[in-house]
Design a protein around this motif. Structure first.
Motif, short mmCIF file in Angstrom:
data_model
loop_
_atom_site.label_atom_id
_atom_site.label_comp_id
_atom_site.label_asym_id
_atom_site.label_seq_id
_atom_site.Cartn_x
_atom_site.Cartn_y
_atom_site.Cartn_z
N ARG A 24 1.37 5.09 0.86
CA ARG A 24 0.81 6.13 1.73
C ARG A 24 1.45 7.49 1.52
N ALA A 25 2.55 7.51 0.75
CA ALA A 25 3.23 8.78 0.48
C ALA A 25 3.87 8.73 -0.90
N GLU A 48 6.22 2.01 1.71
CA GLU A 48 4.94 2.68 1.48
C GLU A 48 5.13 4.04 0.80
N MET A 107 0.85 -1.20 0.00
CA MET A 107 0.00 0.00 0.00
C MET A 107 0.88 1.25 0.00
N VAL A 139 6.58 7.75 6.52
CA VAL A 139 6.01 6.40 6.53
C VAL A 139 7.12 5.42 6.17
N LEU A 185 -2.97 10.96 0.60
CA LEU A 185 -1.55 10.63 0.58
C LEU A 185 -0.72 11.81 1.06
N ARG A 186 0.41 11.50 1.70
CA ARG A 186 1.37 12.54 2.03
C ARG A 186 2.20 12.77 0.77
N ARG A 235 -3.38 3.75 -6.85
CA ARG A 235 -4.48 2.86 -6.49
C ARG A 235 -4.17 1.42 -6.87
N GLU A 282 -6.48 12.19 -2.17
CA GLU A 282 -6.58 10.75 -1.93
C GLU A 282 -6.12 10.38 -0.51
#
Length: 213
Positions: free
Chosen positions: A3-4, A153, A1, A149, A98-99, A211, A96
């Motif tokens: 995340r950034a 990620e 996944m 993160v 996200l960082r 995604r 979305e």
């Protein structure tokens, strides 16, 4: 996944036209000549600053850069330097959840100029501020810290397969290769570029790419 998302700068977020044009004017050579020399050294896998050394053998690049600053012809960025898809893509990624960070091989002054553009990002940092540059593993360690993160990620986005994709993956990050600028096009079919988790032709493709990852 993922995340950034972390972004390279030159030929990813901004066009390098201004900087090479300024160098050509400063060294007294036609802009097309310097542009062609940059392409030549890049195709040979050499540092693009070697193009300046072909124009003026033995040139001290940092000394000349300082002289340009003193003459009021130093680094400068404004909205016109951004690629058209930059702001929409950055905003979409943040929407979305996200960082979004910027981390590239630029000077400390370039970092200040980038922050002054007020991009829709969470943080901006440069190799000149960190004291470590790509493709060193330490650069990507700092990029992961900036992202906040775990490395796995973070998706690092850049045009340079050898400076962006390969070392990012070696440091445990995911990588997106952007087919943009001389390097992005020249090496789009290289082994390093194909090793990216995703290859894109523009930043508008990133939301769907993230995604999918």
């Amino acid at each position: 996944m993922i995340r950034a998302v972390a972004f390279d700068v030159g030929e990813t977020l901004i066009s390098d036209d201004r900087v090479w044009g300024a160098w050509a004017d400063w060294l007294g050579v036609h802009r097309h000549t310097l542009s062609a020399l940059v392409g030549a050294v890049v195709s040979q896998g050499r540092d693009n600053a070697d193009a300046l050394r072909l124009v003026r053998p033995g040139v001290d690049v940092e000394a000349e850069r300082a002289a340009m600053e003193r003459a009021g012809q130093g680094e400068f960025l404004d909205e016109s330097d951004l690629y058209a898809d930059v702001r929409p893509a950055l905003a979409a990624l943040r929407a979305e959840g996200l960082r979004v960070v910027v981390a590239g091989n630029q000077t400390a002054r370039a970092g200040a100029l980038l922050r002054a553009l007020d991009l829709p990002v969470d943080a901006v940092a440069t190799s000149g501020e960190w004291g470590v540059a790509k493709p060193a593993e330490g650069f990507f360690a700092r990029a992961v810290e900036l992202a906040g993160v775990p490395a796995g990620e973070v998706l690092y986005v850049g045009d340079h397969p050898q400076n962006d994709v390969r070392p990012a993956r070696a440091a445990g990050l995911r990588a997106a290769h952007l087919r943009r600028g001389p390097l992005g096009h020249l090496w789009a079919d290289s082994e390093d570029a194909r090793a990216a988790d995703v290859q894109i032709g523009g930043l508008a493709e990133l939301v769907d790419a993230v995604r999918a990852l």
